[in-house]
Design a protein around this motif. Structure first.
Motif, short mmCIF file in Angstrom:
data_model
loop_
_atom_site.label_atom_id
_atom_site.label_comp_id
_atom_site.label_asym_id
_atom_site.label_seq_id
_atom_site.Cartn_x
_atom_site.Cartn_y
_atom_site.Cartn_z
N LYS A 23 0.84 -1.20 0.00
CA LYS A 23 0.00 0.00 0.00
C LYS A 23 0.88 1.25 0.00
O LYS A 23 2.01 1.24 0.51
N ASN A 24 0.34 2.33 -0.52
CA ASN A 24 1.08 3.60 -0.59
C ASN A 24 1.38 4.20 0.78
O ASN A 24 2.30 4.99 0.92
N ASP A 25 0.62 3.83 1.81
CA ASP A 25 0.84 4.44 3.12
C ASP A 25 1.68 3.57 4.06
O ASP A 25 1.79 3.86 5.25
N PHE A 26 2.31 2.51 3.54
CA PHE A 26 3.20 1.69 4.38
C PHE A 26 4.40 2.55 4.78
O PHE A 26 4.97 3.26 3.97
N ARG A 27 4.80 2.48 6.03
CA ARG A 27 5.86 3.33 6.58
C ARG A 27 7.25 2.78 6.24
O ARG A 27 7.59 1.66 6.59
N TRP A 28 8.05 3.59 5.57
CA TRP A 28 9.42 3.24 5.19
C TRP A 28 10.40 4.22 5.82
O TRP A 28 10.07 5.38 6.01
N HIS A 42 11.78 -1.33 6.56
CA HIS A 42 10.80 -1.31 7.65
C HIS A 42 11.19 -2.46 8.57
O HIS A 42 11.03 -3.63 8.20
#
Length: 165
Positions: A23-28, A42
């Protein structure tokens, strides 16, 4: 050492965690790597070398462990193992075939398990063999290894290290 390709049953647990990570909002976070190639990562379970124990760093660890355990069980892998480290890594194509430096993940016996979430190339090398990944491939190996940047797009891989006994 050689690379063993495992069968991935693409279970619900695997499909779920794959959809969350992509997903575009996954935290990296951006890391300058000791392997010579910066990457986005992550951390799910940190390295035990840091504090002499591993710590959970992400709410996504349990679903990843569930998915990996299902894959290992599906492949009749021993139950005699525990997780040392777990992370999601993302490298991005820069139009070259640049490779990371040869490395081992820990300075003690362990196995690496890689789950490839994307189909962008970026071979993984282990000693004198390599794996040219396809989406949903899973491999297990031990020893020195390195990888190349993807041919195009993002190479997203779940990296787990385990200790077997």
């Amino acid at each position: 050492m050689s690379i063993e390709k495992l069968s991935n049953p693409c279970s619900f647990a695997y499909s779920y965690i794959k959809s969350v990570i992509l997903k575009n909002d996954f935290r990296w976070s951006l890391y300058d790597s000791e392997t010579g190639v910066p990457y986005y990562g992550h951390i799910l379970l940190n390295r035990p070398e840091l504090n002499r124990y591993s710590s959970v760093f992400s709410e996504h660890l349990d679903p990843v462990v569930c998915a990996v355990d299902e894959i290992l069980k599906h492949n009749n892998f021993t139950n005699n193992y525990f997780y040392l480290r777990s992370a999601v890594n993302c490298t991005i194509s820069d139009g070259t075939n640049k490779q990371t430096a040869k490395h081992v993940d820990h300075d003690f016996p362990h196995k690496n398990i890689l789950l490839y979430l994307t189909d962008t190339g970026g071979r993984t090398f282990v000693e004198d063999t390599y794996h040219d990944p396809k989406e949903d491939d899973v491999i297990i190996f031990s020893g020195s290894h390195w990888n190349e940047l993807p041919k195009a797009g993002r190479r997203v891989v779940i990296v787990n290290t385990i200790y077997t006994f």
